[in-house]
Enzyme design. Structure first.
Site, short mmCIF file in Angstrom:
data_model
loop_
_atom_site.label_atom_id
_atom_site.label_comp_id
_atom_site.label_asym_id
_atom_site.label_seq_id
_atom_site.Cartn_x
_atom_site.Cartn_y
_atom_site.Cartn_z
NE ARG A 199 -0.58 0.04 4.99
CZ ARG A 199 -1.22 0.00 6.15
NH1 ARG A 199 -2.54 -0.11 6.13
NH2 ARG A 199 -0.55 0.06 7.28
CG HIS A 436 41.45 -7.92 -6.68
ND1 HIS A 436 40.38 -7.17 -7.11
CD2 HIS A 436 42.08 -8.37 -7.80
CE1 HIS A 436 40.37 -7.16 -8.44
NE2 HIS A 436 41.38 -7.89 -8.88
#
Length: 453
Positions: A199, A436
């Site tokens: 809503r 990494h």
């Protein structure tokens, strides 16, 4: 005054079980506990655990599709709901048995029936027996809320999803909180055609706005028909399922309707009026920082207090209560900077601390953020982008909030939460060398703010 036990716990969920086990097993208290359904409460039986297993199950379809891009010859997969459900039922049985074993090992007497308050020191069991306790702990959790509207008797809640005999082909999920978004994602991933009504203007109210938008975009991209600004006006049962009339005037048939419009504290018919405890506006048990109610002998922990409705918080509250009352180690639970996760997919939302909006209202801030295609998904041709975001106090340089929308965001936010809870500054993040190649390395390589407010 003579007491049958030192502590009576009403509720066998995570908070109540932890309190009972610590009070009895570590501090030597005489403890009894009553649970009217299954030991383990919402989290173990009808919440976190079965939901996360369903998240795993629903993620495989995307993984199969991705595997093809990596060179795997994957045949068209099919999902057998009942095979999964039988395995799920067996796992929940195992966990419940572990909870019961832990209580038995600590010397806790368990009553498998409903218990209510008779007076400040007396608990009445559904068997008719009464137990006198020096202290009483209320740990009855919460329950799904379904609004009173025509046809509400036909809907399912999150409690019912795990016990379905078959998955519906079409489903309407009503709600915009984390439970609604998670089940919309889960059912969609299991091959159900899902529509979601909310809503409000955007799902996940209370979370960071940028993160909310990103989750909404990925839910839609994954195949859920998300309709914000829309609610249910009425429902009627039909031979085909449930006919829904929505606030925009549309009428649509769904095989099932699931309401996930929030949860409320489970305090109905507990006997609060007999001991002079008036529940709060949402039905919650009001407590102080020690989890003590206005009646000195009665305490409450977990979702029934409507503080932070997360299992790890309930466990900490129960443990702190037991240490304080029975272990001569008084301590309060720190409810500040509690991390949480929303297990949507393909990307989860992990969050801790202030949203950008709340932080901006509190003082000058810098916002560091990035959005990119993660290596794994990009290689497979998935165009959806993850989001990493840090909110930094411009004056103290402390990181006030972190918001991640990415695969395994729940895992990442747990580790980021340690640094933020310790008061890490942006420069502390900068000094941390990246791992990494990972997604999380972006959190320590954000150099320039994207916004200053």
């Amino acid at each position: 005054m003579t007491f049958d036990v030192d502590l009576f716990v009403i509720g066998g969920g995570s908070g109540g079980v932890r309190a009972a086990r610590i009070a009895a097993g570590e501090h030597g208290a005489r403890v009894a506990l009553a649970e009217e359904y299954r030991m383990g409460g919402t989290c173990v039986i009808r919440g976190c655990v079965p939901k996360k297993l369903m998240v795993y199950a629903s993620s495989y379809l995307g993984a199969f599709e991705e595997a093809r891009a990596y060179g795997w010859n994957v045949q068209t997969p099919t999902f057998d709901w009942m095979t999964f459900r039988h395995r799920l039922d067996a796992e929940l049985d195992r966990l419940e048995a572990a909870y019961r074993s832990g209580l038995a090992g600590a010397g806790v007497r368990v009553h498998d029936c409903r218990a209510t308050l008779e007076d400040a020191h007396t608990v009445r069991l559904a068997t008719g027996e009464t137990v006198r306790a020096k202290h009483i702990l209320l740990a009855t959790g919460g329950r799904p809320f379904v609004p009173d509207l025509p046809g509400a008797e036909h809907v399912l809640t999150s409690n019912d999803i795990f016990k379905l005999d078959a998955l519906p082909k079409t489903v309407l999920v009503v709600g915009g909180g984390f439970i609604a978004c998670e089940f919309a994602s889960i059912l969609n991933g299991l091959g159900v055609k899902v529509t979601q009504f909310y809503r409000g203007t955007q799902i996940l109210r209370g979370f960071d706005h940028e993160a909310r938008d990103r989750v909404a975009d990925q839910i839609i991209a994954s195949g859920v028909s998300l309709k914000c600004g829309t609610d249910v006006s009425a429902m009627t049962k039909t031979p085909q399922g449930i006919r829904v009339i929505s606030t925009d005037g549309a009428e649509t048939n769904y095989e099932a309707v699931v309401y996930a419009t929030g949860r409320v504290p489970n305090t109905q018919a507990m006997g609060l009026e007999k001991v002079g405890l008036a529940p709060g506006p949402r039905g919650e048990i009001c407590v102080d920082g020690w989890s003590q109610t206005a009646v000195p002998s009665i305490y409450a922990v977990g979702d029934v207090t409507d503080r932070i409705n997360l299992t790890p918080v309930a466990i900490r509250e129960g443990h702190a209560f037991a240490d304080t009352i029975f272990g001569a180690r008084p301590r309060k639970v720190d409810h500040d900077l509690v991390a949480s996760a929303v297990f949507t997919h393909p990307f989860e939302l992990g969050t801790i601390g202030l949203t950008e909006e709340d932080a901006r209202a509190a003082g000058p801030i810098e916002v560091y953020a990035t959005s990119f295609k993660p290596m794994r998904a990009a290689f497979a041709g998935n165009g959806q982008k993850v989001m990493m975001k840090l909110i930094v106090c411009a004056e103290t340089r402390r990181v006030l909030g972190c918001h991640i929308v990415a695969p395994e965001a729940g895992e990442m936010i747990q580790l980021a939460a340690i640094a933020i809870k310790m008061g890490a500054t942006k420069e502390d993040f900068d000094r941390t060398c990246a791992v990494h190649p990972t997604m999380a390395e972006e959190l320590v390589t954000l150099r320039k703010p994207v916004r200053v407010a």
